[in-house]
Write a protein that holds these residues in place. Sequence first.
Motif, PDB file in Angstrom:
ATOM      1  N   ASP A 277       1.145  -1.216  -0.390  1.00 13.52           N
ATOM      2  CA  ASP A 277      -0.264  -0.321   0.008  1.00 13.52           C
ATOM      3  C   ASP A 277       0.733   0.924   0.167  1.00 13.52           C
ATOM      4  O   ASP A 277       0.372   1.443   0.179  1.00 13.52           O
ATOM      5  CB  ASP A 277      -1.148   0.227   1.033  1.00 13.52           C
ATOM      6  CG  ASP A 277      -1.611  -1.135   1.764  1.00 13.52           C
ATOM      7  OD1 ASP A 277      -2.373  -1.464   0.063  1.00 13.52           O
ATOM      8  OD2 ASP A 277      -2.134  -1.573   2.754  1.00 13.52           O
ATOM      9  N   GLY A 278       2.329   1.164  -0.570  1.00 17.47           N
ATOM     10  CA  GLY A 278       2.719   2.371  -1.022  1.00 17.47           C
ATOM     11  C   GLY A 278       3.408   2.455  -0.118  1.00 17.47           C
ATOM     12  O   GLY A 278       4.768   3.432   0.614  1.00 17.47           O
ATOM     13  N   LYS A 279       3.718   1.266   1.298  1.00 20.57           N
ATOM     14  CA  LYS A 279       4.498   1.867   2.055  1.00 20.57           C
ATOM     15  C   LYS A 279       5.599   0.748   2.448  1.00 20.57           C
ATOM     16  O   LYS A 279       5.445  -0.446   1.465  1.00 20.57           O
ATOM     17  CB  LYS A 279       3.299   1.846   4.238  1.00 20.57           C
ATOM     18  CG  LYS A 279       2.464   2.636   4.089  1.00 20.57           C
ATOM     19  CD  LYS A 279       2.040   2.839   5.102  1.00 20.57           C
ATOM     20  CE  LYS A 279       0.703   4.191   5.336  1.00 20.57           C
ATOM     21  NZ  LYS A 279       0.319   3.437   6.593  1.00 20.57           N
ATOM     22  N   THR A 280       6.523   0.702   3.109  1.00 22.05           N
ATOM     23  CA  THR A 280       8.122   0.302   3.631  1.00 22.05           C
ATOM     24  C   THR A 280       8.099  -0.634   5.047  1.00 22.05           C
ATOM     25  O   THR A 280       7.707   0.442   5.796  1.00 22.05           O
ATOM     26  CB  THR A 280       9.231   1.107   3.052  1.00 22.05           C
ATOM     27  OG1 THR A 280       9.281   0.904   1.639  1.00 22.05           O
ATOM     28  CG2 THR A 280      10.413   0.133   3.317  1.00 22.05           C
ATOM     29  N   GLY A 281       8.084  -1.929   4.784  1.00 19.31           N
ATOM     30  CA  GLY A 281       7.760  -2.802   5.706  1.00 19.31           C
ATOM     31  C   GLY A 281       8.614  -3.469   5.818  1.00 19.31           C
ATOM     32  O   GLY A 281       9.673  -3.792   5.576  1.00 19.31           O
ATOM     33  N   ILE A 282       9.365  -4.051   7.108  1.00 23.34           N
ATOM     34  CA  ILE A 282      10.379  -5.243   7.040  1.00 23.34           C
ATOM     35  C   ILE A 282       9.516  -6.915   7.919  1.00 23.34           C
ATOM     36  O   ILE A 282       8.831  -7.003   8.134  1.00 23.34           O
ATOM     37  CB  ILE A 282      11.129  -5.373   8.909  1.00 23.34           C
ATOM     38  CG1 ILE A 282      12.195  -3.804   8.684  1.00 23.34           C
ATOM     39  CG2 ILE A 282      12.354  -6.176   8.785  1.00 23.34           C
ATOM     40  CD1 ILE A 282      13.164  -3.875   7.906  1.00 23.34           C
ATOM     41  N   VAL A 283      10.256  -7.604   6.813  1.00 29.80           N
ATOM     42  CA  VAL A 283       9.143  -9.207   6.522  1.00 29.80           C
ATOM     43  C   VAL A 283      11.096  -9.598   7.176  1.00 29.80           C
ATOM     44  O   VAL A 283      11.747  -9.701   7.059  1.00 29.80           O
ATOM     45  CB  VAL A 283       8.793  -9.682   5.791  1.00 29.80           C
ATOM     46  CG1 VAL A 283       8.310 -10.763   6.108  1.00 29.80           C
ATOM     47  CG2 VAL A 283       7.621  -8.430   4.844  1.00 29.80           C
ATOM     48  N   ILE A 284      10.374 -10.332   9.075  1.00 28.92           N
ATOM     49  CA  ILE A 284      11.230 -11.671   9.125  1.00 28.92           C
ATOM     50  C   ILE A 284      10.747 -12.650   8.981  1.00 28.92           C
ATOM     51  O   ILE A 284       9.930 -13.473   9.097  1.00 28.92           O
ATOM     52  CB  ILE A 284      11.245 -11.561  10.611  1.00 28.92           C
ATOM     53  CG1 ILE A 284      11.285  -9.844  10.965  1.00 28.92           C
ATOM     54  CG2 ILE A 284      12.111 -12.036  11.802  1.00 28.92           C
ATOM     55  CD1 ILE A 284      11.390  -9.635  12.512  1.00 28.92           C
ATOM     56  N   GLU A 285      12.503 -13.106   8.506  1.00 26.03           N
ATOM     57  CA  GLU A 285      12.061 -14.891   7.925  1.00 26.03           C
ATOM     58  C   GLU A 285      12.949 -15.730   8.549  1.00 26.03           C
ATOM     59  O   GLU A 285      13.870 -15.775   8.277  1.00 26.03           O
ATOM     60  CB  GLU A 285      12.877 -14.948   6.478  1.00 26.03           C
ATOM     61  CG  GLU A 285      11.915 -13.315   5.893  1.00 26.03           C
ATOM     62  CD  GLU A 285      11.957 -13.372   3.888  1.00 26.03           C
ATOM     63  OE1 GLU A 285      11.382 -14.385   3.133  1.00 26.03           O
ATOM     64  OE2 GLU A 285      13.147 -13.808   3.914  1.00 26.03           O
TER      65      GLU A 285
END
Length: 756
Positions: free
Chosen positions: A417-425
Amino acid sequence: MVNCLRIVCRLGKALSVLSVTLFLFFLLVPASLYADDSPVLFAAPEEGWKVGLVLSGGGARGAAHIGVLRVLEEMQIPLHCIAGTSIGAIVGGLYAAGLSPGDIENVMTSIDWNNIFRDKPLPSDLTFRRKQEAAHYLIDFDLGIKDGRFAMPKGLLQGQNLNMLLKSVLMHAENVANFDLLPIPFRAVAADIETGEAVVLDKGELVSAIRASMSIPGVFAPVERDGKMLVDGGVSNNLPVDVARRMGANVIIAVDIGTALAARTELTSSVGITSQLITIMIRRNTAAQIRTLRENDLLIQPDLGDIATGDFTRAAEAAGIGLLKAQAMKGDLARFSTDDRHYAAFVSRQRKPADTQVVVSFVELDNKTSLPDWVINAHIDLKTDEPLDWENLQANIERIYGIDTFEKVDFRLAEKDGKTGIVIEPVEKSWGPNYLRFGIGFEDNFRGKSSYALTGQFTKAALNRLAGEWRVEGRIGTSPRIYTELYQPLDEGLKYFVASNIEYYVRNINNYSERGDILSQHRANAARFGLDAGRQFGNWGELRTGLRRERGRVRVLIGHPYYETQMYDRASVYASLAYSKLDNYVFPLRGTDVRLVWDYNLKALGSDINVQTLRTHWMTAFTWRRFTFLPGLDFRITLDNDNLPVQDTYPLGGFLNLSGYSTDELYGRHTGLARLIVYRELASVGLGGLNMPFYLGASVEAGNVWTRRSEVKPDSLIWAGSLFVGMKTFLGPVYLAYGQAERKHSSVYLYLGQRF
C-alpha cells in the motif's frame, strides 16, 4: 648468370617498395606513437572504452582488490560493469552498489572475523535455557536426528553473522532486484554443487548472490536460489572474464589474486593435500580465462606472498600490495582514463546517496517453522512509523536467533500500500528439530590421579504449540549420571513454566591424608525426582521453586572395613535464582554470572533429617586494555545442623578451587572460596577467523572447608594460587597449570573442560 641478374633485380624492386612504405608510415603517423618517452597506445573503439572489471576469488587475499580500485579511481577510469567470484563478488558487489574503496576497506579491516566465522549466538544473546546448555556442553556442534536418522548441517557455518554484516552495508540496495540497475551493472559467479557448472547471478537479492558466490564448500552451507544449491564459484569460474564480455565490456581489467601451489615439502597432511587439489582446480579454470584475454585487455596479479586465504587480519596489508601493483601499471592503465567531467558524472552515479534512511511502517513475520508465530513474535520489539534503527533490528534478529532452533534468521524490505516494512524470515534447522550435543572433560595431576567425563544431551524441541521440550542427558566416566526433564512453558511469552525431572547419579567422596593420598573412599548412589515451577526474566535470569525427593545409599570402597552400607532419604522444598550475562563461558571478557540456591529438607516430607543449606556463586568479568579480570565468590553453608553424614558434605580443591590441592581433596559441612583470576590473550593459531586463541593467566585464591560454623574464621583460610596457559579448542578450553597452596600442597594440572 641471367637467372642471378633476375633475382637481384627483383630484390632491388622489393627493397624499393619497402623503403617507400616505411617512409610514408613515419611521415604520416603522429610522433606521439613512437616517441621514446611515451607508452604505446592502443586504439579505442569508436564507441569508446567499455571497461569490464573482473575480480577473482582468493579469500583474504581479495583485499588486494580494494587497492586496485583506489588506483582506478585515481586514474579516473569509469567502469562499464563488474563480475566477481567469491571475495571478488564481495568487493565487486559492494563497489557496484555504491561504496567507495575507502568504505570497503573500512568494512574489511574493522570486521571481527572471529565473530563472522562463528554461527552460534553469544551466550549473552541466548535464551536463558540455552545458556545453561552453552555452559555445560562446550563442543560447539549439534548433531540432528531427523526421521530416525542422524542428520548434520550442510556446512560448519550457516553464515548468519556474515549475512547480517552484508545486510548492514547493503541496506540501500535491498530493493534492487535486477543487478543491471545497480550504479554499476554487476554479476556474481557461484557453482551448482549438484552439477559443478558455473551459475551467473544477475538478479534477486544482492546479499544472497554474494553469499552464494563465497560459500566455501564444507565451511559455509550452500545457498538455495532458484531451485539450485549454490557454493563458492571458484571451483567453476574463479576469474569470470567471459561473464564481463557478455555484459558488453569491450576491454577487460582482470585482477587475479589466486593462491600459488604448495611445494611438496608442505604437503604433509590430508588437509594440505585436499587444499592443494582445490587450488589446482581453481588455477586451471583461472588459466583458461586468462588465455582468452585480448591485446587491449590488462591482467593485474599482485604479489601477495605468504598471505593465505584465511589471513583476514592482514586485509590492510593485502590492500596495500594491490595498490602498489596497480600503481606500477599506471602506464598501461592510462589509456582507459577519461576527463574530469565524464569521470565526475561516473562517480556521481556510482556513489550511494548519503541519506538512505528507510521509514518502517509495518513489521511482519514470514514463519514457515514448527514454532507458532507468537513464540517468535514474543522476541520482536521493532518500532513502526520511524526511521529504521539498524542496531535495534539487529538486536531483534539476534534475540530470535538466540532461540537456537533456527538455521538462520533473515529479513527483507517489503512494499505494501505504498509503504515500506520489514518482513522477518526465520528458517528452521534442516537437521532438526531433535538435537544431540556433547561435552568432554579430562583432568590429570601427573601424580597418578586422573578423571574423565563424556557427556551427551538429547533434546526433542517443539513438542506442542507452547514449545515444550523433552531432554535426556547422560554422562559416563568418574561420576556417571543420567538425567531427564520435561519442560513446559505456560504462556505465549514463554515466561512461566513447569518442569519435572528424574536423575540418577554416582559420586565418590574421598578422604585424603596431608600428603594427598586417599585414606578412604565412599561411593554414593542416588535417585532423585523433582517437580518445579518458575519464571524466566528476558534472556538473563530465572527463578525456580519446587520439591525434591531423593533416595540413595553410601558404601565404602576404600578403608573403614566395618562401615556398613547406609541408606538415606531426603525430601525438600527449594528455590533458586540465577542471573547470567556473560559474553561466553570460555575465557569470558565481560558480564556477570550469579546463582543462589536454598534447600530445606523436612522430615514432614519424608526426609531423614531437618536441615537447610544455602549455596551461592558469583563471578564477574571485565576487561582493561588487554587484561581480563574475573573476581569470584563461592560458598556452601549448612544452616541448621553441623552433624551431617558424609553424603551431605561439600567438596573443595583443584585447579582454580584452591590450586595445589587435588580435585575435591577437601570435604566439609561448610565451604568458602574467594578468588581473582586474570588472563590475557597471547596469540592465535588456526585458519583466519577459525582460530584457537592462547591465553596466559594467573589466580589468587583463599578458602577452606569447615565442619562447624564456629570454625569459619579469617585466620583459618588457606591461601593458594596458580599460573596457567589456556587455549580455546573445538572440544572446549584446555589448560596446563601449576598450582601452589599453603601446607606444602602443589600440583601440575592438565585440564580439558570448563573451570570458570
